[in-house]
Design a protein around this motif. Sequence first.
Motif, mmCIF file in Angstrom:
data_model
loop_
_atom_site.group_PDB
_atom_site.id
_atom_site.type_symbol
_atom_site.label_atom_id
_atom_site.label_comp_id
_atom_site.label_asym_id
_atom_site.label_seq_id
_atom_site.Cartn_x
_atom_site.Cartn_y
_atom_site.Cartn_z
ATOM 1 N N LEU A 1 -21.049 -48.993 3.784
ATOM 2 C CA LEU A 1 -19.552 -49.613 4.019
ATOM 3 C C LEU A 1 -18.918 -50.001 2.791
ATOM 4 C CD1 LEU A 1 -20.112 -52.204 7.128
ATOM 5 C CD2 LEU A 1 -19.733 -49.771 7.443
ATOM 6 N N VAL A 2 -17.917 -49.470 2.789
ATOM 7 C CA VAL A 2 -16.913 -49.767 1.374
ATOM 8 C C VAL A 2 -15.900 -50.601 1.676
ATOM 9 C CG1 VAL A 2 -15.267 -48.770 -0.278
ATOM 10 C CG2 VAL A 2 -17.551 -47.548 0.261
ATOM 11 N N ILE A 3 -15.863 -51.861 1.364
ATOM 12 C CA ILE A 3 -14.919 -52.898 1.437
ATOM 13 C C ILE A 3 -13.731 -53.093 0.862
ATOM 14 C CG2 ILE A 3 -15.009 -55.298 2.154
ATOM 15 C CD1 ILE A 3 -17.096 -53.871 3.409
ATOM 16 N N GLY A 4 -12.622 -52.781 1.318
ATOM 17 C CA GLY A 4 -11.130 -52.706 0.694
ATOM 18 C C GLY A 4 -10.902 -54.273 0.239
ATOM 19 N N TYR A 5 -9.858 -54.376 -0.557
ATOM 20 C CA TYR A 5 -9.071 -55.700 -0.871
ATOM 21 C C TYR A 5 -8.137 -56.333 0.088
ATOM 22 C CZ TYR A 5 -11.787 -54.384 -5.320
ATOM 23 O OH TYR A 5 -12.701 -54.302 -6.222
ATOM 24 N N VAL B 1 -13.928 -50.147 5.192
ATOM 25 C CA VAL B 1 -13.411 -51.256 5.982
ATOM 26 C C VAL B 1 -12.049 -51.687 5.634
ATOM 27 C CG1 VAL B 1 -13.823 -53.627 6.656
ATOM 28 C CG2 VAL B 1 -15.883 -52.064 6.340
ATOM 29 N N ASP B 2 -11.117 -51.423 6.094
ATOM 30 C CA ASP B 2 -9.592 -51.693 5.551
ATOM 31 C C ASP B 2 -9.172 -52.953 5.715
ATOM 32 O OD1 ASP B 2 -6.910 -51.636 4.620
ATOM 33 O OD2 ASP B 2 -6.455 -49.905 6.131
ATOM 34 N N LEU B 3 -9.203 -53.999 4.689
ATOM 35 C CA LEU B 3 -8.851 -55.417 4.991
ATOM 36 C C LEU B 3 -7.604 -55.516 4.817
ATOM 37 C CD1 LEU B 3 -11.373 -57.078 2.826
ATOM 38 C CD2 LEU B 3 -11.501 -56.607 5.237
ATOM 39 N N TYR B 4 -6.494 -54.507 4.541
ATOM 40 C CA TYR B 4 -4.904 -54.725 4.367
ATOM 41 C C TYR B 4 -4.189 -55.113 5.606
ATOM 42 C CZ TYR B 4 -0.458 -54.102 2.332
ATOM 43 O OH TYR B 4 0.811 -54.311 1.929
ATOM 44 N N PRO B 5 -4.549 -54.656 6.803
ATOM 45 C CA PRO B 5 -3.748 -54.928 8.000
ATOM 46 C C PRO B 5 -4.269 -56.433 8.408
ATOM 47 C CG PRO B 5 -4.696 -52.779 8.284
ATOM 48 C CD PRO B 5 -5.245 -53.198 6.952
ATOM 49 N N THR C 1 -33.903 -49.606 2.450
ATOM 50 C CA THR C 1 -32.530 -50.384 2.753
ATOM 51 C C THR C 1 -31.756 -49.782 3.864
ATOM 52 O OG1 THR C 1 -32.536 -50.907 0.288
ATOM 53 C CG2 THR C 1 -30.279 -51.108 1.635
ATOM 54 N N ASP C 2 -31.195 -50.455 4.868
ATOM 55 C CA ASP C 2 -30.488 -49.834 5.906
ATOM 56 C C ASP C 2 -29.184 -50.145 5.930
ATOM 57 O OD1 ASP C 2 -31.278 -52.246 6.866
ATOM 58 O OD2 ASP C 2 -32.545 -51.895 8.566
ATOM 59 N N LEU C 3 -28.786 -51.180 5.260
ATOM 60 C CA LEU C 3 -27.307 -51.512 5.228
ATOM 61 C C LEU C 3 -26.990 -51.814 3.637
ATOM 62 C CD1 LEU C 3 -24.590 -52.210 6.535
ATOM 63 C CD2 LEU C 3 -25.546 -54.855 6.920
ATOM 64 N N VAL C 4 -25.818 -51.240 3.396
ATOM 65 C CA VAL C 4 -25.185 -51.536 2.075
ATOM 66 C C VAL C 4 -23.524 -51.749 2.221
ATOM 67 C CG1 VAL C 4 -24.803 -50.621 -0.281
ATOM 68 C CG2 VAL C 4 -27.029 -49.892 0.961
ATOM 69 N N THR C 5 -23.214 -52.844 1.494
ATOM 70 C CA THR C 5 -21.843 -53.028 1.495
ATOM 71 C C THR C 5 -21.682 -52.949 0.134
ATOM 72 O OG1 THR C 5 -21.855 -55.471 1.530
ATOM 73 C CG2 THR C 5 -21.555 -54.583 3.445
ATOM 74 N N LEU C 6 -20.409 -52.212 -0.231
ATOM 75 C CA LEU C 6 -19.944 -52.169 -1.553
ATOM 76 C C LEU C 6 -18.405 -52.547 -1.614
ATOM 77 C CD1 LEU C 6 -20.256 -50.653 -4.409
ATOM 78 C CD2 LEU C 6 -19.319 -48.439 -3.154
ATOM 79 N N GLY C 7 -18.178 -53.400 -2.738
ATOM 80 C CA GLY C 7 -16.794 -53.721 -2.863
ATOM 81 C C GLY C 7 -16.724 -53.784 -4.297
ATOM 82 N N ILE C 8 -15.939 -52.742 -4.809
ATOM 83 C CA ILE C 8 -15.782 -52.304 -6.330
ATOM 84 C C ILE C 8 -14.648 -51.530 -6.475
ATOM 85 C CG2 ILE C 8 -16.788 -50.202 -6.409
ATOM 86 C CD1 ILE C 8 -17.951 -52.965 -8.672
ATOM 87 N N LEU D 1 -4.751 -48.783 -4.607
ATOM 88 C CA LEU D 1 -6.343 -48.731 -4.759
ATOM 89 C C LEU D 1 -7.157 -48.825 -3.557
ATOM 90 C CD1 LEU D 1 -8.665 -49.773 -6.457
ATOM 91 C CD2 LEU D 1 -8.263 -52.369 -6.320
ATOM 92 N N ASN D 2 -6.404 -49.479 -2.436
ATOM 93 C CA ASN D 2 -7.266 -49.469 -1.089
ATOM 94 C C ASN D 2 -6.991 -47.998 -0.638
ATOM 95 O OD1 ASN D 2 -8.334 -52.007 -0.413
ATOM 96 N ND2 ASN D 2 -6.105 -52.623 -0.144
ATOM 97 N N ALA D 3 -5.945 -47.020 -0.920
ATOM 98 C CA ALA D 3 -5.905 -45.784 -0.631
ATOM 99 C C ALA D 3 -6.989 -45.029 -1.326
ATOM 100 C CB ALA D 3 -4.622 -45.330 -0.813
ATOM 101 N N ALA D 4 -7.231 -44.987 -2.665
ATOM 102 C CA ALA D 4 -8.098 -44.594 -3.363
ATOM 103 C C ALA D 4 -9.463 -44.526 -2.903
ATOM 104 C CB ALA D 4 -8.004 -44.969 -4.976
ATOM 105 N N LEU D 5 -9.898 -45.851 -2.634
ATOM 106 C CA LEU D 5 -11.149 -46.321 -1.819
ATOM 107 C C LEU D 5 -11.409 -45.449 -0.605
ATOM 108 C CD1 LEU D 5 -11.316 -50.152 -2.773
ATOM 109 C CD2 LEU D 5 -12.422 -48.288 -3.935
#
Length: 289
Positions: free
Chosen positions: A186-190, A238-242, A111-118, A221-225
């Motif tokens: 990549l960890v995906i923010g909310y 990956v910060d989705l807030y801005p 596996t060469d790419l993982v995205t995580l949104g949790i 929550l995003n800051a914790a991630l």
Amino acid sequence: MRRVSILLASVLALTLVVPGLASAVPRQQFEHYVALGDSYTAGPFIPWQRLDPLGCARSTNNYPSMLARELGTRSFTDESCSGADTTHLTQRQQVPLGVNAPQFDALRPDTDLVTLGIGGNDHGVFGDIVGVCPALRGSDPTGTPCQDHFTVDGEDTLKAAIADTGERVTEVLAGIHERSPQATVLVIGYPRIAPPSGTCPAVLPFADGDYAWLDDIEQTLNAALAKAVADDGAATFVDLYPPSLGHDACAGGDAWIQGQHTNPFAAASYHPNRAGMAGVAAEVAATLG
């Protein structure tokens, strides 16, 4: 979010199936992409819904699917599932009409790419907010009844829970690296749910003063991630807030988030719609260079 499971039971017959602070990482040709996450990844009620299992409310037009098409990956496995929390990465998840296998089962050495949104479902944070806050609006429409409800002895109990969630995500990242040591992770923010100012009670039925608190909870929550990623040292946040500014639930036609009313042909309540998924996919692709 957990309330999606309740919504699914009443609208299963309506579903159809068709087969920050992030810094850019070096662009490459990804061959084996695995997506992990909760309902903000899965995309409940966004056409078209998959059957594997249907209870996960996993869309073929969620951001992982859009990203996989954009990247042209040779193999793509989407294990995201509505209602998932960090425990469901290593444990089976019971869903309406089925079971979702532990999401980590999809990870391989190649596996060469993982995205995580949790994270939003851990300790029931998101579920508590949408399950409790709307009902409290009537008691104090201009005040902060929901913030007051979750503040005990001067401590915001949801923020305290989120701190633990961040630690759990750090452990999750270690598990990903162990199983897929060569993967870009990549960890995906909310994305934003509430606007930075103003209210829209017909869409977000929160007391006026609770809008700022809701936004603060999401930023926490995003800051914790982001902290979990920093502590890990090998993943990217990956910060989705801005980029979601102007796309909150109150933004009308520009909204990335559905309001309080589920549209069984578009999005679950308080969840991303297809435009929101496209926005997230674009930000993730940009992070990949």
